[in-house]
Design a protein around this motif. Sequence first.
Motif, PDB file in Angstrom:
ATOM      1  N   TRP A   1       0.840  -1.196   0.000  1.00  0.00           N
ATOM      2  CA  TRP A   1       0.000   0.000   0.000  1.00  0.00           C
ATOM      3  C   TRP A   1       0.876   1.247   0.000  1.00  0.00           C
ATOM      4  CZ3 TRP A   1       0.685   3.073   4.359  1.00  0.00           C
ATOM      5  CH2 TRP A   1       0.020   4.313   4.285  1.00  0.00           C
ATOM      6  N   LEU A   2       1.851   1.287   0.911  1.00  0.00           N
ATOM      7  CA  LEU A   2       2.661   2.505   1.034  1.00  0.00           C
ATOM      8  C   LEU A   2       3.418   2.776  -0.266  1.00  0.00           C
ATOM      9  CD1 LEU A   2       3.706   4.771   2.821  1.00  0.00           C
ATOM     10  CD2 LEU A   2       5.541   3.269   3.572  1.00  0.00           C
TER      11      LEU A   2
ATOM     12  N   ILE B   1      -7.423  -0.492  -1.915  1.00  0.00           N
ATOM     13  CA  ILE B   1      -8.271  -1.568  -2.413  1.00  0.00           C
ATOM     14  C   ILE B   1      -7.417  -2.589  -3.141  1.00  0.00           C
ATOM     15  CG2 ILE B   1     -10.435  -0.318  -2.610  1.00  0.00           C
ATOM     16  CD1 ILE B   1      -9.630   0.123  -5.583  1.00  0.00           C
ATOM     17  N   CYS B   2      -7.921  -3.801  -3.162  1.00  0.00           N
ATOM     18  CA  CYS B   2      -7.280  -4.859  -3.932  1.00  0.00           C
ATOM     19  C   CYS B   2      -8.366  -5.446  -4.808  1.00  0.00           C
ATOM     20  CB  CYS B   2      -6.689  -5.904  -3.015  1.00  0.00           C
ATOM     21  SG  CYS B   2      -6.029  -7.298  -3.909  1.00  0.00           S
TER      22      CYS B   2
ATOM     23  N   ARG C   1      -1.874   3.758   9.204  1.00  0.00           N
ATOM     24  CA  ARG C   1      -1.190   2.560   8.708  1.00  0.00           C
ATOM     25  C   ARG C   1       0.283   2.569   9.100  1.00  0.00           C
ATOM     26  NH1 ARG C   1      -4.550   3.348   4.116  1.00  0.00           N
ATOM     27  NH2 ARG C   1      -6.164   1.756   4.002  1.00  0.00           N
ATOM     28  N   MET C   2       0.896   3.740   9.127  1.00  0.00           N
ATOM     29  CA  MET C   2       2.298   3.800   9.551  1.00  0.00           C
ATOM     30  C   MET C   2       2.428   3.319  10.984  1.00  0.00           C
ATOM     31  SD  MET C   2       4.160   4.702   7.090  1.00  0.00           S
ATOM     32  CE  MET C   2       5.692   5.482   7.475  1.00  0.00           C
TER      33      MET C   2
ATOM     34  N   VAL D   1      10.007   5.551  -2.608  1.00  0.00           N
ATOM     35  CA  VAL D   1       9.416   4.772  -1.527  1.00  0.00           C
ATOM     36  C   VAL D   1       9.017   3.382  -2.017  1.00  0.00           C
ATOM     37  CG1 VAL D   1       7.677   4.816   0.272  1.00  0.00           C
ATOM     38  CG2 VAL D   1       8.554   6.938  -0.628  1.00  0.00           C
ATOM     39  N   LEU D   2       8.527   3.314  -3.248  1.00  0.00           N
ATOM     40  CA  LEU D   2       8.112   2.019  -3.800  1.00  0.00           C
ATOM     41  C   LEU D   2       9.275   1.038  -3.793  1.00  0.00           C
ATOM     42  CD1 LEU D   2       5.784   0.545  -5.647  1.00  0.00           C
ATOM     43  CD2 LEU D   2       7.424   1.006  -7.420  1.00  0.00           C
ATOM     44  N   LEU D   3      10.429   1.516  -4.224  1.00  0.00           N
ATOM     45  CA  LEU D   3      11.587   0.628  -4.313  1.00  0.00           C
ATOM     46  C   LEU D   3      12.003   0.145  -2.927  1.00  0.00           C
ATOM     47  CD1 LEU D   3      13.572   2.722  -6.921  1.00  0.00           C
ATOM     48  CD2 LEU D   3      12.138   0.757  -7.345  1.00  0.00           C
ATOM     49  N   TYR D   4      11.988   1.058  -1.967  1.00  0.00           N
ATOM     50  CA  TYR D   4      12.364   0.672  -0.598  1.00  0.00           C
ATOM     51  C   TYR D   4      11.368  -0.329  -0.030  1.00  0.00           C
ATOM     52  CZ  TYR D   4      15.494   4.699  -0.718  1.00  0.00           C
ATOM     53  OH  TYR D   4      16.467   5.600  -1.031  1.00  0.00           O
TER      54      TYR D   4
END
Lengths: 383, 165
Positions: A106-107, A376-377, A253-254, A119-122
Amino acid sequence: MLNMGPQHPSTHGVLRVVLEMDGEIIVDLRPDVGYLHRGIEKIAEHRTYNQVLPLTDRLDYVSAAINNLGWVETVEKALGLEVPERAKTVRVILCELQRIASHLIWLGTHALDIGAMTVLLYCFRERERIMDIFENYCGARLTTSCFRVGGLMRELPEEFEGLVRDFLAYFPARIEEYDGLLSANPIWLKRTKGVGVIGARQAIDIGLSGPALRGSGVARDIRVDEPYANYERFKFIVPVGKKGDVYDRYQVRMEEFRQSISIVRQALDYLPNGPIMADAPQIVPPSKEAVAEDMSALIHQFKLLSKGYKVPAGEIYHAVEAPKGELGFYLVSDGSEMPYRLKIRGPSFVNLQALYQMSKGCLLADMVAIIGSLDICLGEVDR
Amino acid sequence: MIVRHITALLKGLSITLKEFFSRKSTQQYPEEKRQPYAAYRGIHYFRPGENGEERCVACGLCAAVCPNHCIFIEAAESEDELKHPERQYAEIYSIMLERCLFCGYCEEACPKQAIALSRRYDMAVNTRNQMIYTKDKLLAEGLELDEESVGGEIKKTGRRSLWGA
Protein backbone atom coordinates in the motif's frame (compact mmCIF):
# COMPACT_ATOMS: atom_id res chain seq x y z
CA MET A 1 -17.27 12.32 -19.14
CA LEU A 2 -13.99 10.59 -18.50
CA ASN A 3 -13.12 6.92 -18.28
CA MET A 4 -10.42 6.12 -15.80
CA GLY A 5 -9.21 2.59 -16.13
CA PRO A 6 -9.62 -0.37 -16.30
CA GLN A 7 -6.00 -0.25 -17.44
CA HIS A 8 -4.87 2.69 -15.41
CA PRO A 9 -1.78 2.25 -13.27
CA SER A 10 -3.13 4.14 -10.29
CA THR A 11 -6.36 2.17 -9.96
CA HIS A 12 -4.41 -0.70 -8.38
CA GLY A 13 -5.70 -3.33 -10.74
CA VAL A 14 -8.62 -3.40 -13.09
CA LEU A 15 -10.94 -0.83 -11.62
CA ARG A 16 -12.82 1.39 -14.00
CA VAL A 17 -14.20 4.67 -12.76
CA VAL A 18 -16.64 6.57 -14.92
CA LEU A 19 -16.23 10.22 -14.09
CA GLU A 20 -18.36 13.20 -14.88
CA MET A 21 -16.11 16.21 -14.92
CA ASP A 22 -16.49 19.93 -14.82
CA GLY A 23 -13.05 20.99 -15.93
CA GLU A 24 -10.78 19.49 -13.30
CA ILE A 25 -13.52 19.06 -10.71
CA ILE A 26 -15.31 15.75 -10.26
CA VAL A 27 -19.07 16.22 -10.39
CA ASP A 28 -20.15 12.60 -10.34
CA LEU A 29 -18.46 9.25 -10.41
CA ARG A 30 -19.35 5.62 -10.70
CA PRO A 31 -16.89 2.81 -9.99
CA ASP A 32 -17.35 -0.08 -12.39
CA VAL A 33 -16.11 -3.33 -10.91
CA GLY A 34 -16.15 -6.94 -12.04
CA TYR A 35 -13.22 -7.15 -14.44
CA LEU A 36 -11.48 -9.67 -12.19
CA HIS A 37 -14.53 -11.69 -11.23
CA ARG A 38 -13.69 -15.38 -11.01
CA GLY A 39 -16.73 -16.58 -9.16
CA ILE A 40 -14.82 -17.84 -6.15
CA GLU A 41 -17.96 -18.00 -4.02
CA LYS A 42 -19.64 -20.22 -6.60
CA ILE A 43 -16.59 -22.41 -7.15
CA ALA A 44 -16.46 -22.97 -3.39
CA GLU A 45 -19.85 -24.69 -3.54
CA HIS A 46 -18.26 -27.51 -5.52
CA ARG A 47 -15.14 -27.94 -3.43
CA THR A 48 -14.56 -29.71 -0.16
CA TYR A 49 -13.67 -27.52 2.81
CA ASN A 50 -9.97 -28.22 2.40
CA GLN A 51 -10.07 -27.49 -1.30
CA VAL A 52 -11.53 -24.03 -0.76
CA LEU A 53 -8.40 -22.98 1.11
CA PRO A 54 -6.17 -22.42 -1.96
CA LEU A 55 -8.98 -20.34 -3.47
CA THR A 56 -8.92 -17.92 -0.55
CA ASP A 57 -5.30 -17.10 -1.43
CA ARG A 58 -6.67 -15.45 -4.52
CA LEU A 59 -9.05 -13.06 -2.80
CA ASP A 60 -6.72 -10.37 -1.62
CA TYR A 61 -3.57 -11.72 -3.16
CA VAL A 62 -1.23 -9.48 -1.22
CA SER A 63 -2.45 -10.76 2.13
CA ALA A 64 -3.10 -14.43 1.44
CA ALA A 65 -2.23 -15.71 4.91
CA ILE A 66 -4.92 -13.60 6.54
CA ASN A 67 -7.51 -14.84 4.06
CA ASN A 68 -6.41 -18.39 4.87
CA LEU A 69 -6.84 -17.65 8.54
CA GLY A 70 -10.31 -16.26 7.99
CA TRP A 71 -11.37 -19.38 6.13
CA VAL A 72 -9.88 -22.02 8.44
CA GLU A 73 -11.24 -20.25 11.51
CA THR A 74 -14.70 -20.11 9.96
CA VAL A 75 -14.63 -23.85 9.36
CA GLU A 76 -13.19 -24.49 12.81
CA LYS A 77 -15.95 -22.41 14.32
CA ALA A 78 -18.57 -24.40 12.41
CA LEU A 79 -16.97 -27.64 13.56
CA GLY A 80 -16.43 -26.46 17.11
CA LEU A 81 -12.77 -27.33 16.84
CA GLU A 82 -10.22 -26.06 19.36
CA VAL A 83 -6.78 -25.36 17.92
CA PRO A 84 -3.58 -25.86 19.96
CA GLU A 85 -1.96 -22.78 21.44
CA ARG A 86 1.23 -23.19 19.43
CA ALA A 87 -0.69 -23.23 16.16
CA LYS A 88 -2.59 -20.11 17.17
CA THR A 89 0.59 -18.26 18.02
CA VAL A 90 2.27 -19.20 14.74
CA ARG A 91 -0.86 -18.02 12.96
CA VAL A 92 -0.60 -14.66 14.70
CA ILE A 93 3.07 -14.31 13.75
CA LEU A 94 2.45 -15.11 10.10
CA CYS A 95 -0.63 -12.93 9.88
CA GLU A 96 1.06 -9.90 11.37
CA LEU A 97 4.00 -10.34 8.99
CA GLN A 98 1.49 -10.54 6.19
CA ARG A 99 -0.16 -7.36 7.41
CA ILE A 100 3.19 -5.59 7.23
CA ALA A 101 3.76 -6.97 3.73
CA SER A 102 0.35 -5.77 2.61
CA HIS A 103 0.84 -2.33 4.11
CA LEU A 104 4.23 -2.12 2.41
CA ILE A 105 2.53 -2.63 -0.94
CA TRP A 106 0.00 0.00 0.00
CA LEU A 107 2.66 2.51 1.03
CA GLY A 108 4.77 1.88 -2.05
CA THR A 109 1.96 2.18 -4.55
CA HIS A 110 0.24 5.01 -2.73
CA ALA A 111 3.45 7.03 -2.73
CA LEU A 112 4.08 6.12 -6.35
CA ASP A 113 0.62 7.37 -7.33
CA ILE A 114 1.32 10.68 -5.69
CA GLY A 115 4.72 10.92 -7.33
CA ALA A 116 7.28 9.65 -4.83
CA MET A 117 8.86 6.77 -6.64
CA THR A 118 11.72 6.03 -4.26
CA VAL A 119 9.42 4.77 -1.53
CA LEU A 120 8.11 2.02 -3.80
CA LEU A 121 11.59 0.63 -4.31
CA TYR A 122 12.36 0.67 -0.60
CA CYS A 123 9.04 -0.93 0.31
CA PHE A 124 9.51 -3.80 -2.10
CA ARG A 125 13.01 -4.36 -0.79
CA GLU A 126 11.67 -4.83 2.74
CA ARG A 127 8.70 -6.86 1.55
CA GLU A 128 11.08 -9.27 -0.10
CA ARG A 129 12.28 -10.30 3.35
CA ILE A 130 8.75 -11.15 4.44
CA MET A 131 8.25 -13.08 1.22
CA ASP A 132 11.40 -15.02 2.09
CA ILE A 133 9.97 -15.91 5.49
CA PHE A 134 6.78 -17.15 3.87
CA GLU A 135 8.63 -19.09 1.21
CA ASN A 136 10.77 -20.72 3.84
CA TYR A 137 7.74 -21.73 5.83
CA CYS A 138 5.15 -22.80 3.28
CA GLY A 139 6.90 -22.88 -0.09
CA ALA A 140 5.07 -20.04 -1.79
CA ARG A 141 5.55 -16.32 -1.71
CA LEU A 142 2.08 -15.04 -2.50
CA THR A 143 -0.39 -17.90 -2.64
CA THR A 144 0.57 -19.25 0.73
CA SER A 145 -2.18 -21.73 1.71
CA CYS A 146 -0.22 -21.95 4.93
CA PHE A 147 -2.87 -22.99 7.46
CA ARG A 148 -5.02 -26.08 7.66
CA VAL A 149 -8.33 -26.64 9.34
CA GLY A 150 -7.22 -27.79 12.77
CA GLY A 151 -3.80 -26.20 12.83
CA LEU A 152 -0.86 -25.55 10.57
CA MET A 153 0.47 -26.98 7.37
CA ARG A 154 3.78 -27.99 8.89
CA GLU A 155 6.06 -27.52 11.87
CA LEU A 156 8.20 -24.38 11.79
CA PRO A 157 11.47 -24.91 9.93
CA GLU A 158 14.70 -24.34 11.82
CA GLU A 159 15.61 -21.06 10.18
CA PHE A 160 12.21 -19.54 10.79
CA GLU A 161 12.85 -17.85 14.12
CA GLY A 162 16.20 -16.48 12.94
CA LEU A 163 14.65 -14.99 9.81
CA VAL A 164 11.83 -13.36 11.76
CA ARG A 165 14.18 -12.01 14.44
CA ASP A 166 16.43 -10.56 11.73
CA PHE A 167 13.45 -8.88 10.18
CA LEU A 168 12.30 -7.48 13.53
CA ALA A 169 15.73 -6.01 14.11
CA TYR A 170 15.94 -4.62 10.60
CA PHE A 171 12.50 -3.20 9.98
CA PRO A 172 11.87 -0.48 12.66
CA ALA A 173 14.69 1.68 11.28
CA ARG A 174 13.12 1.37 7.83
CA ILE A 175 9.80 2.70 9.11
CA GLU A 176 11.68 5.78 10.30
CA GLU A 177 13.12 6.07 6.80
CA TYR A 178 9.67 6.18 5.22
CA ASP A 179 8.63 8.61 7.89
CA GLY A 180 11.58 10.83 7.04
CA LEU A 181 10.83 10.65 3.34
CA LEU A 182 7.12 11.38 3.56
CA SER A 183 5.59 12.53 6.84
CA ALA A 184 6.93 16.09 6.75
CA ASN A 185 7.53 16.36 3.03
CA PRO A 186 5.72 19.51 1.83
CA ILE A 187 4.60 17.91 -1.44
CA TRP A 188 3.21 14.92 0.42
CA LEU A 189 1.38 17.16 2.91
CA LYS A 190 -0.11 19.26 0.11
CA ARG A 191 -1.40 16.20 -1.68
CA THR A 192 -2.81 14.40 1.35
CA LYS A 193 -3.93 16.86 4.04
CA GLY A 194 -7.59 17.76 3.84
CA VAL A 195 -8.14 15.52 0.82
CA GLY A 196 -10.82 12.84 0.74
CA VAL A 197 -12.29 13.73 4.11
CA ILE A 198 -14.92 11.43 5.55
CA GLY A 199 -16.45 11.90 8.97
CA ALA A 200 -16.83 9.17 11.57
CA ARG A 201 -20.62 9.09 11.32
CA GLN A 202 -20.60 8.80 7.55
CA ALA A 203 -17.79 6.25 7.57
CA ILE A 204 -19.82 3.97 9.85
CA ASP A 205 -22.92 4.45 7.71
CA ILE A 206 -21.11 3.33 4.57
CA GLY A 207 -19.67 0.35 6.43
CA LEU A 208 -16.02 1.25 6.18
CA SER A 209 -13.68 -0.93 8.17
CA GLY A 210 -10.01 -1.29 8.87
CA PRO A 211 -7.55 1.59 8.58
CA ALA A 212 -10.01 3.53 6.41
CA LEU A 213 -12.45 3.63 9.33
CA ARG A 214 -9.83 4.16 12.00
CA GLY A 215 -8.52 7.13 10.04
CA SER A 216 -11.84 8.80 10.77
CA GLY A 217 -11.36 8.35 14.49
CA VAL A 218 -13.38 5.20 15.17
CA ALA A 219 -11.33 2.77 17.24
CA ARG A 220 -12.78 -0.40 15.76
CA ASP A 221 -10.43 -3.33 15.37
CA ILE A 222 -11.70 -6.92 15.31
CA ARG A 223 -8.46 -8.13 16.85
CA VAL A 224 -9.43 -6.20 19.97
CA ASP A 225 -13.23 -6.11 19.84
CA GLU A 226 -13.84 -9.75 18.97
CA PRO A 227 -10.47 -11.44 19.44
CA TYR A 228 -9.75 -14.48 17.29
CA ALA A 229 -6.71 -16.80 17.27
CA ASN A 230 -5.05 -15.72 20.51
CA TYR A 231 -4.87 -11.99 19.94
CA GLU A 232 -6.26 -11.32 23.43
CA ARG A 233 -2.87 -12.39 24.74
CA PHE A 234 -0.91 -9.61 23.08
CA LYS A 235 -0.83 -5.94 23.96
CA PHE A 236 -1.08 -3.40 21.21
CA ILE A 237 -2.58 -0.03 20.52
CA VAL A 238 -5.28 0.62 17.93
CA PRO A 239 -4.16 3.82 16.22
CA VAL A 240 -6.85 6.27 15.17
CA GLY A 241 -6.86 9.47 13.12
CA LYS A 242 -8.77 12.67 13.76
CA LYS A 243 -10.08 14.22 10.59
CA GLY A 244 -10.45 11.26 8.31
CA ASP A 245 -8.43 12.62 5.40
CA VAL A 246 -5.84 10.81 3.30
CA TYR A 247 -3.05 11.93 5.60
CA ASP A 248 -4.78 10.46 8.70
CA ARG A 249 -5.24 7.12 7.00
CA TYR A 250 -1.58 7.23 6.08
CA GLN A 251 -0.59 7.89 9.69
CA VAL A 252 -2.84 5.11 10.97
CA ARG A 253 -1.19 2.56 8.71
CA MET A 254 2.30 3.80 9.55
CA GLU A 255 1.50 3.25 13.21
CA GLU A 256 0.12 -0.20 12.40
CA PHE A 257 3.56 -1.14 11.09
CA ARG A 258 4.96 -0.48 14.53
CA GLN A 259 2.13 -2.26 16.33
CA SER A 260 2.45 -5.32 14.10
CA ILE A 261 6.17 -5.46 14.80
CA SER A 262 5.38 -5.35 18.50
CA ILE A 263 2.79 -8.16 18.19
CA VAL A 264 5.20 -10.38 16.24
CA ARG A 265 7.88 -9.80 18.87
CA GLN A 266 5.51 -10.66 21.73
CA ALA A 267 4.22 -13.74 19.93
CA LEU A 268 7.70 -14.98 19.13
CA ASP A 269 8.75 -14.61 22.77
CA TYR A 270 5.60 -16.37 23.92
CA LEU A 271 5.61 -19.21 21.33
CA PRO A 272 4.83 -22.32 23.39
CA ASN A 273 5.84 -25.86 22.49
CA GLY A 274 3.26 -28.48 21.76
CA PRO A 275 1.29 -30.00 18.92
CA ILE A 276 0.51 -27.98 15.81
CA MET A 277 -2.64 -29.85 14.89
CA ALA A 278 -5.82 -30.30 16.86
CA ASP A 279 -6.49 -33.74 18.26
CA ALA A 280 -9.43 -34.48 15.99
CA PRO A 281 -8.97 -37.57 13.82
CA GLN A 282 -12.30 -36.89 12.15
CA ILE A 283 -10.90 -33.74 10.55
CA VAL A 284 -7.13 -33.90 10.67
CA PRO A 285 -5.47 -36.46 8.39
CA PRO A 286 -2.96 -38.85 9.96
CA SER A 287 0.75 -38.10 9.77
CA LYS A 288 2.86 -39.38 6.90
CA GLU A 289 4.71 -41.81 9.16
CA ALA A 290 1.44 -43.35 10.32
CA VAL A 291 0.23 -43.66 6.75
CA ALA A 292 3.41 -45.44 5.70
CA GLU A 293 3.22 -47.98 8.55
CA ASP A 294 -0.37 -48.42 9.58
CA MET A 295 -3.02 -49.83 7.29
CA SER A 296 -5.94 -48.27 9.15
CA ALA A 297 -4.28 -44.85 9.00
CA LEU A 298 -3.87 -45.31 5.26
CA ILE A 299 -7.55 -46.12 4.83
CA HIS A 300 -8.45 -43.19 7.02
CA GLN A 301 -6.29 -40.88 4.93
CA PHE A 302 -7.97 -42.08 1.74
CA LYS A 303 -11.42 -41.58 3.16
CA LEU A 304 -10.68 -38.17 4.58
CA LEU A 305 -8.82 -36.69 1.62
CA SER A 306 -10.98 -38.06 -1.15
CA LYS A 307 -14.37 -37.44 0.44
CA GLY A 308 -13.66 -34.60 2.84
CA TYR A 309 -15.35 -34.19 6.19
CA LYS A 310 -18.88 -33.19 7.00
CA VAL A 311 -19.60 -29.88 8.65
CA PRO A 312 -22.76 -29.67 10.80
CA ALA A 313 -25.65 -27.91 9.12
CA GLY A 314 -26.05 -24.28 10.09
CA GLU A 315 -24.94 -20.76 9.39
CA ILE A 316 -21.70 -19.25 10.60
CA TYR A 317 -20.22 -15.80 10.25
CA HIS A 318 -16.64 -15.22 11.21
CA ALA A 319 -14.61 -12.11 10.58
CA VAL A 320 -10.92 -11.37 10.85
CA GLU A 321 -9.09 -8.07 10.68
CA ALA A 322 -7.45 -8.10 7.27
CA PRO A 323 -5.01 -5.30 6.35
CA LYS A 324 -7.83 -3.67 4.39
CA GLY A 325 -10.57 -4.08 6.96
CA GLU A 326 -13.11 -6.60 8.11
CA LEU A 327 -12.82 -9.79 6.10
CA GLY A 328 -15.85 -11.95 6.83
CA PHE A 329 -16.84 -15.40 5.71
CA TYR A 330 -20.52 -16.24 5.88
CA LEU A 331 -20.85 -19.96 5.55
CA VAL A 332 -24.07 -21.88 5.09
CA SER A 333 -23.66 -25.59 5.51
CA ASP A 334 -26.25 -28.23 4.73
CA GLY A 335 -24.33 -30.89 6.60
CA SER A 336 -22.44 -32.22 3.58
CA GLU A 337 -18.75 -32.13 2.67
CA MET A 338 -19.06 -28.96 0.64
CA PRO A 339 -20.35 -25.52 1.57
CA TYR A 340 -23.95 -24.96 0.56
CA ARG A 341 -23.29 -21.27 0.11
CA LEU A 342 -20.32 -19.09 0.89
CA LYS A 343 -20.49 -15.32 1.03
CA ILE A 344 -17.28 -13.41 1.39
CA ARG A 345 -17.39 -9.93 2.80
CA GLY A 346 -14.37 -8.38 1.14
CA PRO A 347 -13.30 -5.19 2.90
CA SER A 348 -12.02 -3.62 -0.32
CA PHE A 349 -15.42 -3.95 -1.92
CA VAL A 350 -17.20 -2.19 0.92
CA ASN A 351 -14.50 0.43 1.31
CA LEU A 352 -14.68 1.24 -2.38
CA GLN A 353 -18.22 2.52 -1.83
CA ALA A 354 -16.80 5.47 0.04
CA LEU A 355 -15.01 6.64 -3.10
CA TYR A 356 -18.05 8.66 -4.14
CA GLN A 357 -18.42 10.56 -0.85
CA MET A 358 -14.68 11.13 -0.62
CA SER A 359 -13.97 12.36 -4.11
CA LYS A 360 -17.06 14.32 -5.05
CA GLY A 361 -16.01 17.89 -5.62
CA CYS A 362 -12.33 16.99 -5.56
CA LEU A 363 -9.78 17.50 -8.30
CA LEU A 364 -9.19 14.56 -10.59
CA ALA A 365 -5.60 14.26 -9.39
CA ASP A 366 -6.81 14.02 -5.80
CA MET A 367 -8.92 11.00 -6.61
CA VAL A 368 -5.74 9.08 -7.34
CA ALA A 369 -4.57 9.85 -3.82
CA ILE A 370 -7.95 8.81 -2.41
CA ILE A 371 -7.98 5.45 -4.21
CA GLY A 372 -4.48 4.90 -2.88
CA SER A 373 -5.52 5.73 0.66
CA LEU A 374 -8.48 3.32 0.52
CA ASP A 375 -6.01 0.56 -0.27
CA ILE A 376 -8.27 -1.57 -2.41
CA CYS A 377 -7.28 -4.86 -3.93
CA LEU A 378 -9.30 -5.73 -7.00
CA GLY A 379 -8.91 -9.44 -6.44
CA GLU A 380 -11.03 -8.95 -3.36
CA VAL A 381 -13.43 -6.39 -4.80
CA ASP A 382 -14.48 -8.71 -7.61
CA ARG A 383 -13.69 -12.08 -6.04
CA MET B 1 7.53 27.70 7.21
CA ILE B 2 10.06 27.68 4.40
CA VAL B 3 12.80 26.56 6.77
CA ARG B 4 10.66 23.65 7.89
CA HIS B 5 9.96 22.63 4.32
CA ILE B 6 13.61 22.81 3.40
CA THR B 7 14.70 20.73 6.39
CA ALA B 8 12.05 18.11 5.54
CA LEU B 9 13.28 18.03 1.97
CA LEU B 10 16.91 17.74 3.05
CA LYS B 11 16.02 14.91 5.41
CA GLY B 12 14.41 13.01 2.56
CA LEU B 13 17.32 13.64 0.26
CA SER B 14 19.81 12.50 2.88
CA ILE B 15 17.97 9.17 3.10
CA THR B 16 18.07 8.65 -0.63
CA LEU B 17 21.72 9.70 -0.71
CA LYS B 18 22.54 7.14 1.96
CA GLU B 19 20.98 4.40 -0.19
CA PHE B 20 23.27 5.47 -3.01
CA PHE B 21 26.22 4.03 -1.14
CA SER B 22 24.57 0.95 0.34
CA ARG B 23 24.70 -2.56 -1.05
CA LYS B 24 22.54 -3.34 -4.08
CA SER B 25 19.47 -5.42 -3.30
CA THR B 26 18.55 -6.33 -6.86
CA GLN B 27 19.53 -9.34 -8.93
CA GLN B 28 20.07 -9.53 -12.67
CA TYR B 29 17.53 -12.27 -13.26
CA PRO B 30 18.30 -14.45 -16.26
CA GLU B 31 22.00 -14.38 -15.49
CA GLU B 32 21.75 -14.68 -11.72
CA LYS B 33 19.07 -17.12 -10.74
CA ARG B 34 17.52 -17.00 -7.33
CA GLN B 35 17.56 -20.24 -5.40
CA PRO B 36 14.26 -20.75 -3.61
CA TYR B 37 14.04 -22.33 -0.19
CA ALA B 38 13.80 -26.09 0.20
CA ALA B 39 10.07 -25.98 0.88
CA TYR B 40 9.36 -24.19 -2.40
CA ARG B 41 6.39 -25.45 -4.37
CA GLY B 42 7.50 -25.53 -7.99
CA ILE B 43 7.09 -27.96 -10.90
CA HIS B 44 6.03 -31.51 -10.07
CA TYR B 45 8.26 -34.53 -10.45
CA PHE B 46 8.13 -38.27 -9.72
CA ARG B 47 10.56 -39.39 -7.09
CA PRO B 48 12.50 -42.37 -8.35
CA GLY B 49 12.24 -45.52 -6.22
CA GLU B 50 15.19 -46.91 -4.36
CA ASN B 51 15.73 -49.74 -6.86
CA GLY B 52 14.63 -47.90 -9.93
CA GLU B 53 10.99 -48.93 -9.60
CA GLU B 54 8.06 -46.62 -10.03
CA ARG B 55 6.62 -45.46 -6.75
CA CYS B 56 3.22 -44.44 -8.06
CA VAL B 57 0.56 -47.14 -7.73
CA ALA B 58 -2.19 -45.09 -9.40
CA CYS B 59 -4.34 -44.92 -6.30
CA GLY B 60 -5.80 -41.64 -7.50
CA LEU B 61 -5.65 -39.81 -4.20
CA CYS B 62 -3.71 -36.91 -5.71
CA ALA B 63 -6.37 -36.53 -8.39
CA ALA B 64 -9.12 -36.63 -5.76
CA VAL B 65 -7.56 -34.04 -3.49
CA CYS B 66 -6.60 -31.63 -6.27
CA PRO B 67 -8.77 -28.50 -5.98
CA ASN B 68 -8.71 -27.86 -9.72
CA HIS B 69 -8.91 -31.47 -10.88
CA CYS B 70 -5.86 -31.07 -13.06
CA ILE B 71 -4.45 -34.58 -12.55
CA PHE B 72 -5.61 -37.40 -14.78
CA ILE B 73 -4.73 -41.02 -14.03
CA GLU B 74 -5.54 -44.29 -15.69
CA ALA B 75 -4.46 -47.40 -13.82
CA ALA B 76 -3.36 -50.70 -15.29
CA GLU B 77 -1.96 -54.04 -14.14
CA SER B 78 1.66 -54.80 -14.81
CA GLU B 79 3.60 -58.07 -15.08
CA ASP B 80 6.96 -56.42 -14.58
CA GLU B 81 7.66 -57.11 -10.89
CA LEU B 82 10.87 -55.10 -10.82
CA LYS B 83 9.42 -51.95 -12.23
CA HIS B 84 6.04 -52.16 -10.54
CA PRO B 85 6.33 -54.19 -7.33
CA GLU B 86 2.73 -53.54 -6.37
CA ARG B 87 1.39 -54.68 -9.75
CA GLN B 88 -0.93 -51.72 -10.25
CA TYR B 89 0.66 -48.75 -11.94
CA ALA B 90 -0.34 -45.60 -13.76
CA GLU B 91 -0.61 -46.22 -17.46
CA ILE B 92 -1.50 -42.62 -18.06
CA TYR B 93 -0.59 -39.93 -15.62
CA SER B 94 -0.78 -36.33 -16.67
CA ILE B 95 -0.88 -32.98 -14.96
CA MET B 96 -2.27 -29.91 -16.63
CA LEU B 97 0.16 -27.38 -15.27
CA GLU B 98 -1.81 -24.47 -16.70
CA ARG B 99 -4.59 -25.24 -14.25
CA CYS B 100 -2.38 -26.12 -11.31
CA LEU B 101 -2.58 -23.86 -8.27
CA PHE B 102 0.68 -25.18 -6.83
CA CYS B 103 -0.99 -25.72 -3.49
CA GLY B 104 0.99 -28.91 -2.90
CA TYR B 105 -2.03 -30.98 -1.84
CA CYS B 106 -1.02 -33.81 -4.17
CA GLU B 107 2.33 -34.12 -2.47
CA GLU B 108 0.71 -34.01 0.97
CA ALA B 109 -1.82 -36.65 0.04
CA CYS B 110 0.45 -39.14 -1.74
CA PRO B 111 0.74 -42.21 0.50
CA LYS B 112 3.67 -43.58 -1.52
CA GLN B 113 5.56 -40.30 -1.58
CA ALA B 114 5.77 -40.64 -5.33
CA ILE B 115 4.82 -37.15 -6.46
CA ALA B 116 6.54 -34.08 -5.12
CA LEU B 117 7.06 -30.44 -5.99
CA SER B 118 10.54 -29.33 -6.90
CA ARG B 119 12.30 -26.02 -6.58
CA ARG B 120 12.12 -25.35 -10.32
CA TYR B 121 10.05 -22.30 -11.12
CA ASP B 122 10.91 -21.34 -14.71
CA MET B 123 8.13 -22.99 -16.62
CA ALA B 124 7.63 -20.80 -19.67
CA VAL B 125 6.94 -22.80 -22.83
CA ASN B 126 5.96 -22.01 -26.39
CA THR B 127 2.79 -24.06 -26.79
CA ARG B 128 0.02 -25.09 -24.46
CA ASN B 129 0.64 -28.77 -25.14
CA GLN B 130 3.99 -28.50 -23.49
CA MET B 131 2.27 -27.50 -20.26
CA ILE B 132 0.72 -30.95 -19.97
CA TYR B 133 3.17 -32.97 -17.94
CA THR B 134 2.94 -36.65 -18.81
CA LYS B 135 4.35 -39.49 -16.77
CA ASP B 136 7.52 -39.72 -18.85
CA LYS B 137 8.13 -36.06 -18.38
CA LEU B 138 7.55 -36.25 -14.64
CA LEU B 139 9.86 -39.25 -14.30
CA ALA B 140 12.53 -37.55 -16.37
CA GLU B 141 12.13 -34.49 -14.22
CA GLY B 142 12.70 -36.58 -11.09
CA LEU B 143 15.88 -38.13 -12.47
CA GLU B 144 17.15 -34.90 -13.89
CA LEU B 145 16.81 -32.85 -10.74
CA ASP B 146 19.85 -32.95 -8.57
CA GLU B 147 19.80 -32.65 -4.80
CA GLU B 148 20.26 -28.92 -5.04
CA SER B 149 17.23 -28.16 -7.15
CA VAL B 150 14.71 -30.23 -5.22
CA GLY B 151 15.95 -29.19 -1.83
CA GLY B 152 18.51 -31.63 -0.47
CA GLU B 153 17.05 -33.59 2.40
CA ILE B 154 13.54 -33.45 1.05
CA LYS B 155 14.38 -35.61 -1.94
CA LYS B 156 15.73 -38.31 0.33
CA THR B 157 12.79 -38.43 2.69
CA GLY B 158 10.20 -37.20 0.24
CA ARG B 159 8.20 -35.27 2.78
CA ARG B 160 8.16 -32.03 4.64
CA SER B 161 6.53 -33.23 7.83
CA LEU B 162 3.25 -32.13 6.34
CA TRP B 163 -0.05 -32.78 8.02
CA GLY B 164 2.04 -33.60 11.04
CA ALA B 165 -0.41 -34.31 13.81
